[in-house]
Design a protein around this motif. Structure first.
Motif, short mmCIF file in Angstrom:
data_model
loop_
_atom_site.label_atom_id
_atom_site.label_comp_id
_atom_site.label_asym_id
_atom_site.label_seq_id
_atom_site.Cartn_x
_atom_site.Cartn_y
_atom_site.Cartn_z
N ASN A 1 -6.79 -7.08 7.51
CA ASN A 1 -6.41 -5.82 6.88
C ASN A 1 -5.86 -4.84 7.91
N ARG A 2 -6.52 -4.77 9.08
CA ARG A 2 -6.03 -3.88 10.14
C ARG A 2 -4.63 -4.28 10.58
N LEU A 3 -4.40 -5.57 10.78
CA LEU A 3 -3.09 -6.03 11.24
C LEU A 3 -2.00 -5.81 10.19
N ARG A 4 -2.33 -6.04 8.93
CA ARG A 4 -1.34 -5.82 7.87
C ARG A 4 -1.04 -4.33 7.71
N LEU A 5 -2.06 -3.50 7.88
CA LEU A 5 -1.84 -2.05 7.82
C LEU A 5 -0.98 -1.60 9.01
N GLU A 6 -1.21 -2.17 10.18
CA GLU A 6 -0.38 -1.85 11.34
C GLU A 6 1.07 -2.25 11.10
N GLY A 7 1.27 -3.44 10.54
CA GLY A 7 2.62 -3.89 10.25
C GLY A 7 3.30 -3.00 9.22
N TYR A 8 2.56 -2.57 8.20
CA TYR A 8 3.08 -1.65 7.18
C TYR A 8 3.55 -0.35 7.83
N ARG A 9 2.69 0.23 8.67
CA ARG A 9 3.04 1.51 9.31
C ARG A 9 4.23 1.35 10.25
N GLN A 10 4.22 0.27 11.03
CA GLN A 10 5.30 0.08 12.00
C GLN A 10 6.64 -0.09 11.31
N ALA A 11 6.68 -0.82 10.21
CA ALA A 11 7.94 -1.02 9.50
C ALA A 11 8.45 0.30 8.93
N LEU A 12 7.55 1.14 8.44
CA LEU A 12 7.98 2.44 7.92
C LEU A 12 8.54 3.31 9.04
N VAL A 13 7.83 3.36 10.15
CA VAL A 13 8.28 4.20 11.27
C VAL A 13 9.64 3.72 11.78
N GLN A 14 9.82 2.40 11.88
CA GLN A 14 11.11 1.88 12.33
C GLN A 14 12.25 2.24 11.37
N ALA A 15 11.89 2.46 10.10
CA ALA A 15 12.90 2.86 9.11
C ALA A 15 13.07 4.37 9.03
N GLY A 16 12.38 5.11 9.93
CA GLY A 16 12.48 6.56 9.94
C GLY A 16 11.65 7.23 8.87
N ILE A 17 10.63 6.54 8.37
CA ILE A 17 9.75 7.08 7.32
C ILE A 17 8.37 7.34 7.93
N THR A 18 7.84 8.53 7.72
CA THR A 18 6.51 8.87 8.21
C THR A 18 5.47 8.48 7.16
N PRO A 19 4.57 7.53 7.47
CA PRO A 19 3.55 7.14 6.47
C PRO A 19 2.65 8.32 6.13
N ARG A 20 2.38 8.50 4.85
CA ARG A 20 1.51 9.60 4.41
C ARG A 20 0.14 9.03 4.04
N PRO A 21 -0.92 9.72 4.41
CA PRO A 21 -2.29 9.21 4.14
C PRO A 21 -2.53 8.88 2.68
N GLU A 22 -1.94 9.68 1.78
CA GLU A 22 -2.20 9.45 0.34
C GLU A 22 -1.52 8.19 -0.18
N TRP A 23 -0.62 7.60 0.61
CA TRP A 23 0.01 6.34 0.20
C TRP A 23 -0.89 5.14 0.47
N ILE A 24 -1.93 5.33 1.25
CA ILE A 24 -2.73 4.20 1.74
C ILE A 24 -4.12 4.24 1.12
N ARG A 25 -4.53 3.10 0.59
CA ARG A 25 -5.89 2.98 0.04
C ARG A 25 -6.46 1.63 0.48
N VAL A 26 -7.56 1.68 1.24
CA VAL A 26 -8.28 0.47 1.62
C VAL A 26 -9.60 0.50 0.86
N VAL A 27 -9.78 -0.44 -0.04
CA VAL A 27 -10.92 -0.45 -0.95
C VAL A 27 -12.17 -0.90 -0.21
N ALA A 28 -13.19 -0.04 -0.20
CA ALA A 28 -14.48 -0.42 0.36
C ALA A 28 -15.21 -1.31 -0.64
N HIS A 29 -16.20 -2.06 -0.13
CA HIS A 29 -16.87 -3.04 -0.97
C HIS A 29 -18.37 -2.79 -1.04
#
Length: 341
Positions: free
Chosen positions: A197-225
């Motif tokens: 999950n950490r690695l996929r979230l890192e990849g998500y953020r990196q791809a957005l930044v490379q596209a000139g998009i700033t990831p917003r906290p409200e776009w991200i939800r990691v479901v606790a169990h």
């Protein structure tokens, strides 16, 4: 009355040879001539002789068994992993014992202990959650171990592994959505798969930044169990979508296909058209992903190959051959759950 098992002594009496001659012939020993070997083996088949695995393991100190631990038998991802393991081990004359951990480190350790009691020759553990306590114990138990997509952050040197490049897979998913014109892209992850999950979230953020998009906290939800009452991955995806929709996302990348399928069900409940109103990407490419409607765009993991490489790595360890770890690269499978903004 139960049928009396045919023994080596029975075959020796029928063939008029010694016990050791039969034993060697059944083991294909070169000390016995090919003609005698063939005659004794044919007689053993006719008499219904079945080798005693327990007795053989006492002689060889090997049981010819591999213990495989998966987190779930409901998730088709693990079925393909086991299929790959079983294909390689069967060809090498090994049998597979299967255990399920349900993403619970304590239960995973219990399964491993039970396999140790059965004297398995090695362990293959998918999505392991166990940390240093197991690693020290595995050294004491002397069980060769191969990890598939390990979920612990610590990379222990004694343990070999095969894995997918999670970060690269996430980048493929987000880059695809960016190319379709999406700028508000969400991520729905799972808290009980910490490393991937950490690695996929890192990849998500990196791809957005490379596209000139700033990831917003409200776009991200990691479901606790809550281990006692948590639904399956699809249920978690179904529950989590409404909160993400409040952030006005136009596309969503999900931790895995089962979460994405849960999101599809939630969209159907809420009257949201996929992909017209929300583009959706999963991860794994389980067989179900191509059956749902719309068919799911997803990141393909070579699941059979993961299982095959894990099994081959285990055989290399057991046969004292050189051993390598393997990092496999994913690919993107584009289907109809994504569309241009």
């Amino acid at each position: 009355m139960p049928r009396q098992e045919v023994s080596i002594s029975d075959i020796a009496r029928a063939a008029g040879v010694s016990h050791s001659t039969v034993s060697r012939a059944l083991r294909d020993s070169s000390l016995i001539s090919p003609q005698v070997r063939a005659q004794i083996q044919q007689l053993a088949r006719e008499m219904g002789y079945t080798p005693n695995a327990i007795a053989r393991s006492l002689q060889t100190q090997r049981t010819k068994t591999i213990g495989v631990v998966v987190t779930s038998i409901a998730d088709p991802f693990y079925g393909d992993i086991v299929k790959g393991v079983e294909a390689v081990t069967r060809a090498a004359g090994f049998s597979v014992f299967l255990g399920v951990s349900h993403n619970d480190p304590f239960q995973e350790m219990q399964v491993i202990e039970s396999f140790h009691q059965r004297r398995v020759d090695g362990l293959i553990i998918a999505s392991s959650r166990i940390t240093g306590s197991f690693h020290s114990r595995s050294d004491r138990l002397h069980i060769p171990t191969v990890l598939v997509n390990n979920q612990t952050e610590a990379q222990e040197a004694p343990l070999h592994w095969v894995a997918i490049d999670d970060k690269r897979g996430a980048m493929l998913a987000v880059e695809h959505l960016v190319q379709l014109g999406h700028r508000s892209i969400g991520y729905l992850g799972l808290g009980n798969r910490p490393r991937s999950n950490r690695l996929r979230l890192e990849g998500y953020r990196q791809a957005l930044v490379q596209a000139g998009i700033t990831p917003r906290p409200e776009w991200i939800r990691v479901v606790a169990h809550d281990q006692e009452s948590e639904p399956d991955d699809a249920g978690l995806g179904r529950q989590a979508l409404p909160e993400l929709l409040d952030s006005d996302i136009t596309a969503l990348f999900c931790y895995n296909d089962m979460v994405a399928i849960g999101v599809l069900l939630a969209c159907r409940d809420l009257g949201i058209a996929v992909p017209q109103q929300l583009s959706l990407v999963g991860f794994d490419d389980v067989i179900t992903a191509s059956y749902v409607s719309p068919a799911l765009t997803t990141v393909h993991q070579p699941k059979l190959q993961l299982g095959q490489l894990a099994a081959q790595t285990m055989l290399d360890i057991l046969q004292n051959r050189p051993v390598e770890n393997h990092l496999l690269f994913p690919s993107l499978i584009v289907r109809s759950s994504t569309a241009s903004l």
